[in-house]
Write a protein that holds these residues in place. Structure first.
Motif, PDB file in Angstrom:
ATOM      1  N   LEU A  48       9.680   3.740   3.252  1.00 11.70           N
ATOM      2  CA  LEU A  48       9.076   2.836   4.236  1.00 11.70           C
ATOM      3  C   LEU A  48       8.379   1.672   3.551  1.00 11.70           C
ATOM      4  CD1 LEU A  48       8.352   2.236   7.173  1.00 11.70           C
ATOM      5  CD2 LEU A  48       6.357   3.730   6.912  1.00 11.70           C
ATOM      6  N   GLY A  49       7.717   1.931   2.423  1.00  9.98           N
ATOM      7  CA  GLY A  49       7.061   0.844   1.696  1.00  9.98           C
ATOM      8  C   GLY A  49       8.043  -0.181   1.174  1.00  9.98           C
ATOM      9  N   PHE A  50       9.191   0.280   0.637  1.00  6.24           N
ATOM     10  CA  PHE A  50      10.220  -0.649   0.173  1.00  6.24           C
ATOM     11  C   PHE A  50      10.774  -1.476   1.329  1.00  6.24           C
ATOM     12  CE2 PHE A  50      10.896   2.400  -3.499  1.00  6.24           C
ATOM     13  CZ  PHE A  50      10.373   1.525  -4.435  1.00  6.24           C
ATOM     14  N   ALA A  51      10.966  -0.836   2.483  1.00  2.00           N
ATOM     15  CA  ALA A  51      11.510  -1.554   3.637  1.00  2.00           C
ATOM     16  C   ALA A  51      10.540  -2.621   4.129  1.00  2.00           C
ATOM     17  CB  ALA A  51      11.827  -0.559   4.759  1.00  2.00           C
TER      18      ALA A  51
ATOM     19  N   ASN B 269       8.223  -4.151   2.356  1.00  2.01           N
ATOM     20  CA  ASN B 269       8.179  -5.228   1.362  1.00  2.01           C
ATOM     21  C   ASN B 269       9.377  -6.158   1.495  1.00  2.01           C
ATOM     22  OD1 ASN B 269       5.754  -4.774  -0.005  1.00  2.01           O
ATOM     23  ND2 ASN B 269       6.657  -3.185  -1.296  1.00  2.01           N
ATOM     24  N   TYR B 270      10.512  -5.582   1.818  1.00  2.00           N
ATOM     25  CA  TYR B 270      11.721  -6.394   1.957  1.00  2.00           C
ATOM     26  C   TYR B 270      11.669  -7.268   3.208  1.00  2.00           C
ATOM     27  CZ  TYR B 270      16.636  -7.594   2.671  1.00  2.00           C
ATOM     28  OH  TYR B 270      17.802  -8.278   2.889  1.00  2.00           O
ATOM     29  N   ALA B 271      11.109  -6.740   4.301  1.00  2.00           N
ATOM     30  CA  ALA B 271      11.137  -7.452   5.583  1.00  2.00           C
ATOM     31  C   ALA B 271       9.896  -8.302   5.830  1.00  2.00           C
ATOM     32  CB  ALA B 271      11.298  -6.455   6.733  1.00  2.00           C
ATOM     33  N   GLN B 272       8.884  -8.232   4.958  1.00  2.00           N
ATOM     34  CA  GLN B 272       7.634  -8.922   5.250  1.00  2.00           C
ATOM     35  C   GLN B 272       7.737 -10.422   4.986  1.00  2.00           C
ATOM     36  OE1 GLN B 272       4.519  -7.344   2.778  1.00  2.00           O
ATOM     37  NE2 GLN B 272       5.119  -8.511   0.987  1.00  2.00           N
ATOM     38  N   LEU B 273       7.007 -11.172   5.790  1.00  2.00           N
ATOM     39  CA  LEU B 273       6.873 -12.619   5.639  1.00  2.00           C
ATOM     40  C   LEU B 273       5.426 -12.889   5.271  1.00  2.00           C
ATOM     41  CD1 LEU B 273       8.104 -15.484   5.954  1.00  2.00           C
ATOM     42  CD2 LEU B 273       7.407 -15.394   8.359  1.00  2.00           C
ATOM     43  N   LYS B 274       5.210 -13.455   4.096  1.00  2.00           N
ATOM     44  CA  LYS B 274       3.848 -13.655   3.602  1.00  2.00           C
ATOM     45  C   LYS B 274       3.119 -14.721   4.416  1.00  2.00           C
ATOM     46  CE  LYS B 274       4.853 -12.323  -1.173  1.00  2.00           C
ATOM     47  NZ  LYS B 274       4.806 -12.745  -2.594  1.00  2.00           N
ATOM     48  N   PRO B 275       1.816 -14.600   4.550  1.00  2.00           N
ATOM     49  CA  PRO B 275       1.049 -15.615   5.292  1.00  2.00           C
ATOM     50  C   PRO B 275       1.004 -16.932   4.538  1.00  2.00           C
ATOM     51  CG  PRO B 275      -0.428 -14.019   4.272  1.00  2.00           C
ATOM     52  CD  PRO B 275       0.962 -13.506   4.065  1.00  2.00           C
ATOM     53  N   VAL B 276       0.838 -18.011   5.278  1.00  2.00           N
ATOM     54  CA  VAL B 276       0.718 -19.334   4.668  1.00  2.00           C
ATOM     55  C   VAL B 276      -0.750 -19.578   4.331  1.00  2.00           C
ATOM     56  CG1 VAL B 276       2.705 -20.217   5.923  1.00  2.00           C
ATOM     57  CG2 VAL B 276       0.427 -20.491   6.900  1.00  2.00           C
ATOM     58  N   PRO B 277      -1.028 -20.390   3.329  1.00  2.00           N
ATOM     59  CA  PRO B 277      -2.434 -20.669   2.985  1.00  2.00           C
ATOM     60  C   PRO B 277      -3.118 -21.472   4.088  1.00  2.00           C
ATOM     61  CG  PRO B 277      -0.938 -22.049   1.696  1.00  2.00           C
ATOM     62  CD  PRO B 277      -0.086 -21.048   2.407  1.00  2.00           C
ATOM     63  N   CYS B 278      -4.382 -21.161   4.291  1.00  2.00           N
ATOM     64  CA  CYS B 278      -5.191 -21.841   5.314  1.00  2.00           C
ATOM     65  C   CYS B 278      -6.413 -22.442   4.644  1.00  2.00           C
ATOM     66  CB  CYS B 278      -5.600 -20.859   6.414  1.00  2.00           C
ATOM     67  SG  CYS B 278      -6.736 -21.557   7.648  1.00  2.00           S
ATOM     68  N   LYS B 279      -6.595 -23.747   4.802  1.00  2.00           N
ATOM     69  CA  LYS B 279      -7.758 -24.448   4.273  1.00  2.00           C
ATOM     70  C   LYS B 279      -8.600 -24.943   5.440  1.00  2.00           C
ATOM     71  CE  LYS B 279      -5.188 -27.310   1.963  1.00  2.00           C
ATOM     72  NZ  LYS B 279      -4.744 -28.414   1.090  1.00  2.00           N
TER      73      LYS B 279
ATOM     74  N   ILE C 221       0.830  -1.212   0.000  1.00  2.00           N
ATOM     75  CA  ILE C 221       0.000   0.000   0.000  1.00  2.00           C
ATOM     76  C   ILE C 221       0.859   1.255   0.000  1.00  2.00           C
ATOM     77  CG2 ILE C 221      -1.714   1.312   1.303  1.00  2.00           C
ATOM     78  CD1 ILE C 221      -2.851  -1.298   2.319  1.00  2.00           C
ATOM     79  N   LEU C 222       1.886   1.276   0.862  1.00  2.00           N
ATOM     80  CA  LEU C 222       2.704   2.484   1.002  1.00  2.00           C
ATOM     81  C   LEU C 222       3.600   2.726  -0.216  1.00  2.00           C
ATOM     82  CD1 LEU C 222       3.746   2.239   4.756  1.00  2.00           C
ATOM     83  CD2 LEU C 222       1.937   3.625   3.737  1.00  2.00           C
ATOM     84  N   THR C 223       4.085   1.655  -0.823  1.00  2.00           N
ATOM     85  CA  THR C 223       5.007   1.828  -1.955  1.00  2.00           C
ATOM     86  C   THR C 223       4.372   2.575  -3.120  1.00  2.00           C
ATOM     87  OG1 THR C 223       6.238  -0.166  -1.335  1.00  2.00           O
ATOM     88  CG2 THR C 223       6.488   0.620  -3.591  1.00  2.00           C
TER      89      THR C 223
ATOM     90  N   TYR D 192       6.630  -9.105   9.991  1.00  2.00           N
ATOM     91  CA  TYR D 192       7.753  -8.285   9.552  1.00  2.00           C
ATOM     92  C   TYR D 192       8.950  -8.547  10.452  1.00  2.00           C
ATOM     93  CZ  TYR D 192       4.034  -5.920   7.038  1.00  2.00           C
ATOM     94  OH  TYR D 192       2.968  -5.651   6.216  1.00  2.00           O
ATOM     95  N   GLY D 193      10.083  -8.864   9.830  1.00  2.00           N
ATOM     96  CA  GLY D 193      11.313  -9.104  10.563  1.00  2.00           C
ATOM     97  C   GLY D 193      11.562 -10.554  10.919  1.00  2.00           C
ATOM     98  N   ASP D 194      10.603 -11.454  10.690  1.00  2.00           N
ATOM     99  CA  ASP D 194      10.783 -12.877  10.987  1.00  2.00           C
ATOM    100  C   ASP D 194      11.255 -13.612   9.741  1.00  2.00           C
ATOM    101  OD1 ASP D 194       9.907 -12.366  13.514  1.00  2.00           O
ATOM    102  OD2 ASP D 194       7.851 -13.066  13.171  1.00  2.00           O
ATOM    103  N   GLU D 195      12.106 -14.614   9.965  1.00  2.00           N
ATOM    104  CA  GLU D 195      12.592 -15.398   8.835  1.00  2.00           C
ATOM    105  C   GLU D 195      11.592 -16.456   8.403  1.00  2.00           C
ATOM    106  OE1 GLU D 195      16.398 -17.008   9.676  1.00  2.00           O
ATOM    107  OE2 GLU D 195      17.380 -15.062   9.927  1.00  2.00           O
ATOM    108  N   GLN D 196      10.814 -16.994   9.351  1.00  2.00           N
ATOM    109  CA  GLN D 196       9.806 -17.976   9.030  1.00  2.00           C
ATOM    110  C   GLN D 196       8.732 -17.969  10.112  1.00  2.00           C
ATOM    111  OE1 GLN D 196      10.902 -22.111   9.247  1.00  2.00           O
ATOM    112  NE2 GLN D 196      12.428 -21.760  10.823  1.00  2.00           N
TER     113      GLN D 196
END
Length: 273
Positions: A111-114, A116-126, A72-74, A155-159
């Protein structure tokens, strides 16, 4: 010439006396009656009917944490920068506000670039409809926290479940495993097992089954109380099913606080008050 199931009538007369024909005909009649009765009886249904595929539904529950702030911010920051430069060079209207666009556009886009770089995407939930209906009555607090944490942007987590996996498998520590062998959460499922709500954690892992069985009691105690941890080997790793045990334990309505690092090396981890 009369044919019977026992042979032709002339052959029976030639080979045996006439009075011996009656028992033969009686046996043939009984055999025919049994055949007619068996064909009239309905065939028994198979004992085990094949189970159909599990139908999953879309989880339409909305949360602001499921939105990527970086995405959103980018574009907002870049839009302000482009408009500011265009207005400054008089290619676009708004020359009086060009400096304002540049002042706000630069930090917002950065801030938007930062993010995006640090975000960890959610896992799919069924989830299944039956499991969705049991959330309010059986889901434990930790099961709820796990589902909410791994299905949102972090944000900031590896997994996902990084702290939990570190405490269960003890990577690069005595009694643990190598960090490169640490399982990776790739998805979750909500199912019903024997009438009990079940949260299935899908891991991609190269660990052998016997290694998982060693840590199974630790997994159950860490994600408990009120659940039973079951392991199911898959093609790409392992499914860990957290099944509600029906005791009602672990349902206080409060989320488990995050684990804080110890004050000094060697001390126990702290819990937020």
């Amino acid at each position: 010439m009369l044919r019977t199931p026992c042979g032709t009538l002339s052959t029976v007369r030639r080979l045996s006396p006439v009075h011996k024909l009656t028992p033969c005909l009686s046996r043939c009649q009984r055999r025919s009656a049994i055949s007619v009765r068996a064909s009239a009886e309905p065939q028994a249904a198979p004992k085990h009917a094949a189970k159909g595929p599990v139908e999953y539904i879309d989880d339409s529950e909305f949360s602001i944490s499921k939105v990527s702030f970086g995405s959103i911010l980018t574009p907002i920051g870049l839009g302000l920068l482009i408009w500011g430069f265009g207005a400054y060079t008089t290619l676009l209207p708004g020359a009086d506000l060009s400096s304002l666009f540049l002042i706000y556009g630069f930090p917002i886009s950065l801030l938007g670039f930062a993010l995006n770089y640090a975000q960890l995407k959610p896992v799919p939930c069924k989830t299944t409809q039956a499991a969705f209906d049991l959330r309010a009555s059986q889901m434990t607090d930790i099961q709820k926290q796990i589902r909410e944490d791994v299905t949102r942007f972090r944000y900031g987590d590896e997994q996902h479940l990084e702290e939990a996996l570190d405490r269960v498998f003890k990577p690069n520590r005595p009694g643990g495993i190598s960090r490169k062998l640490l399982p990776l959460l790739i998805g979750i499922r909500e199912e019903v097992t024997d009438g009990a709500y079940t949260l299935v954690l899908e891991f991609s892992s190269s660990l052998e089954v016997d290694k998982w069985e060693v840590f199974q009691p630790k997994i159950q105690s860490f994600f408990g109380p009120g659940i039973i941890a079951r392991l199911d080997k898959t093609e790409g790793g392992m499914d860990v099913a957290l099944v509600c045990d029906g005791s009602g334990a672990g349902r206080t309505g409060k989320d488990k606080k995050d684990v804080l690092p110890p004050l000094m090396p060697g001390l126990k981890a702290r819990q937020q008050e």
